[in-house]
Design a protein around this motif. Structure first.
Motif, mmCIF file in Angstrom:
data_model
loop_
_atom_site.group_PDB
_atom_site.id
_atom_site.type_symbol
_atom_site.label_atom_id
_atom_site.label_comp_id
_atom_site.label_asym_id
_atom_site.label_seq_id
_atom_site.Cartn_x
_atom_site.Cartn_y
_atom_site.Cartn_z
ATOM 1 N N PHE A 100 -2.470 -4.525 -12.343
ATOM 2 C CA PHE A 100 -3.050 -5.753 -12.882
ATOM 3 C C PHE A 100 -2.661 -6.940 -12.017
ATOM 4 N N ARG A 101 -3.660 -7.725 -11.625
ATOM 5 C CA ARG A 101 -3.447 -8.928 -10.828
ATOM 6 C C ARG A 101 -4.000 -10.125 -11.587
ATOM 7 N N PHE A 102 -3.107 -10.930 -12.181
ATOM 8 C CA PHE A 102 -3.562 -12.049 -12.998
ATOM 9 C C PHE A 102 -4.388 -13.062 -12.216
ATOM 10 N N PRO A 103 -3.993 -13.449 -10.970
ATOM 11 C CA PRO A 103 -4.824 -14.420 -10.253
ATOM 12 C C PRO A 103 -6.269 -13.959 -10.077
ATOM 13 N N ALA A 104 -6.474 -12.658 -9.841
ATOM 14 C CA ALA A 104 -7.845 -12.152 -9.726
ATOM 15 C C ALA A 104 -8.539 -12.180 -11.083
ATOM 16 N N TYR A 105 -7.808 -11.815 -12.125
ATOM 17 C CA TYR A 105 -8.367 -11.789 -13.479
ATOM 18 C C TYR A 105 -8.836 -13.166 -13.916
ATOM 19 N N VAL A 106 -8.010 -14.194 -13.635
ATOM 20 C CA VAL A 106 -8.343 -15.539 -14.075
ATOM 21 C C VAL A 106 -9.453 -16.149 -13.216
ATOM 22 N N ASN A 107 -9.747 -15.503 -12.076
ATOM 23 C CA ASN A 107 -10.789 -16.027 -11.191
ATOM 24 C C ASN A 107 -12.031 -15.136 -11.166
ATOM 25 N N GLY A 108 -12.280 -14.442 -12.273
ATOM 26 C CA GLY A 108 -13.572 -13.783 -12.408
ATOM 27 C C GLY A 108 -13.588 -12.273 -12.295
ATOM 28 N N HIS A 109 -12.470 -11.633 -11.926
ATOM 29 C CA HIS A 109 -12.469 -10.171 -11.888
ATOM 30 C C HIS A 109 -12.542 -9.652 -13.318
ATOM 31 N N PRO A 110 -13.370 -8.637 -13.584
ATOM 32 C CA PRO A 110 -13.620 -8.219 -14.969
ATOM 33 C C PRO A 110 -12.368 -7.907 -15.781
ATOM 34 N N ASP A 111 -11.421 -7.135 -15.223
ATOM 35 C CA ASP A 111 -10.224 -6.780 -15.980
ATOM 36 C C ASP A 111 -8.928 -7.021 -15.218
ATOM 37 N N GLY A 112 -9.017 -7.506 -13.994
ATOM 38 C CA GLY A 112 -7.828 -7.787 -13.208
ATOM 39 C C GLY A 112 -7.124 -6.576 -12.646
ATOM 40 N N MET A 113 -7.694 -5.383 -12.852
ATOM 41 C CA MET A 113 -7.077 -4.162 -12.351
ATOM 42 C C MET A 113 -7.616 -3.886 -10.952
ATOM 43 N N LEU A 114 -6.826 -4.206 -9.937
ATOM 44 C CA LEU A 114 -7.274 -4.081 -8.553
ATOM 45 C C LEU A 114 -6.769 -2.781 -7.926
ATOM 46 N N VAL A 115 -7.650 -2.158 -7.155
ATOM 47 C CA VAL A 115 -7.298 -0.983 -6.358
ATOM 48 C C VAL A 115 -6.942 -1.480 -4.967
ATOM 49 N N GLU A 116 -5.715 -1.170 -4.522
ATOM 50 C CA GLU A 116 -5.203 -1.762 -3.290
ATOM 51 C C GLU A 116 -4.377 -0.757 -2.488
ATOM 52 N N ALA A 117 -4.195 -1.070 -1.220
ATOM 53 C CA ALA A 117 -3.203 -0.376 -0.409
ATOM 54 C C ALA A 117 -1.817 -0.867 -0.818
ATOM 55 N N ALA A 118 -0.811 -0.007 -0.666
ATOM 56 C CA ALA A 118 0.563 -0.412 -0.958
ATOM 57 C C ALA A 118 0.941 -1.596 -0.071
ATOM 58 N N ALA A 119 1.661 -2.558 -0.646
ATOM 59 C CA ALA A 119 2.006 -3.761 0.100
ATOM 60 C C ALA A 119 3.138 -4.483 -0.599
ATOM 61 N N GLY A 120 3.757 -5.419 0.123
ATOM 62 C CA GLY A 120 4.790 -6.240 -0.476
ATOM 63 C C GLY A 120 5.337 -7.241 0.519
ATOM 64 N N LEU A 121 6.174 -8.146 0.037
ATOM 65 C CA LEU A 121 6.807 -9.139 0.887
ATOM 66 C C LEU A 121 7.956 -8.504 1.669
#
Length: 224
Positions: A100-121
């Motif tokens: 779940f990615r809240f920034p995407a959810y609040v900006n129009g993504h239907p449910d905020g559940m993004l499929v992504e490559a593994a990543a991090g800081l």
């Protein structure tokens, strides 16, 4: 006035006194930049010093007509990151995450559940060390040989982050654990996607994460 242009009036968390994370000197970033003779930084203000740092920088810029003008930009500094495309060359599959990615959810993504490559800081680690850590935490994969692809600025208009891109092979039998760091509120699901299906998911919007699309396009040219 101090040597970096600050005054006693500037004493604030993150400037001359520690912020909530014990940091000072956050207003000095960019002042010593000298690689572009057409840019002269005149002031740096920390606008927000939460977990990451928002700065407002004022600088003089010399345009192509030779005239100097004063400009101001806000930059969001969350550190640099790394991402990896995990692929099985025999099964022609890609190992991705769903979370779940809240920034995407609040900006129009239907449910905020993004499929992504593994990543991090990076969090102070070398890019190779950081992405091995993230692959283990998120997907339970112990990454072996890494192929460095490129380093990209993902949103250079406002975000300072540079992302280091990698690719590495994985085998289904190597997956053990994963799921993210519970203390950080992560709940990450592994998703195994046939490569051809992954391209279709980009086309129809089921994969809408920029770094993942870039990695899949690299794979289209170099892997499968």
């Amino acid at each position: 006035m101090s040597g970096d242009g600050s005054t006693q009036h500037d004493a604030r968390p993150g400037h001359d006194v520690p912020d909530s994370r014990g940091r000072t000197g956050l207003h000095r970033t960019g002042r010593s930049a000298a690689g572009n003779p057409d840019v002269r930084v005149t002031d740096v203000e920390v606008v927000s010093d939460g977990w990451h740092v928002l700065r407002r920088t004022t600088f003089d810029y010399r345009g192509r007509d030779g005239a100097w003008v004063s400009q101001s930009r806000e930059t969001y500094d969350r550190g640099n990151g790394a991402t990896v495309l995990l692929y099985d060359p025999e099964a022609r599959t890609i190992l991705l995450t769903r979370q779940f990615r809240f920034p995407a959810y609040v900006n129009g993504h239907p449910d905020g559940m993004l499929v992504e490559a593994a990543a991090g800081l990076l969090d102070g680690d070398a890019p190779e060390e950081a992405i091995r850590r993230e692959a283990a935490e998120e997907l339970g994969v112990q990454v072996g040989d890494l192929r460095h692809l490129f380093d990209l600025f993902m949103s250079p208009g406002s975000v300072t982050e540079r992302v280091h891109f990698f690719a590495a092979e994985y085998r289904p039998g190597e997956i053990a654990g994963g799921g993210g760091v519970a203390e950080e509120g992560e709940e990450i699901e592994p998703v195994v996607v046939p490569y051809d299906d992954a391209l279709a998911m980009v086309a129809d919007g089921r994969i809408a994460d920029g770094k993942t699309v870039i990695l899949l396009q690299w794979a289209a040219l170099n892997l499968f």
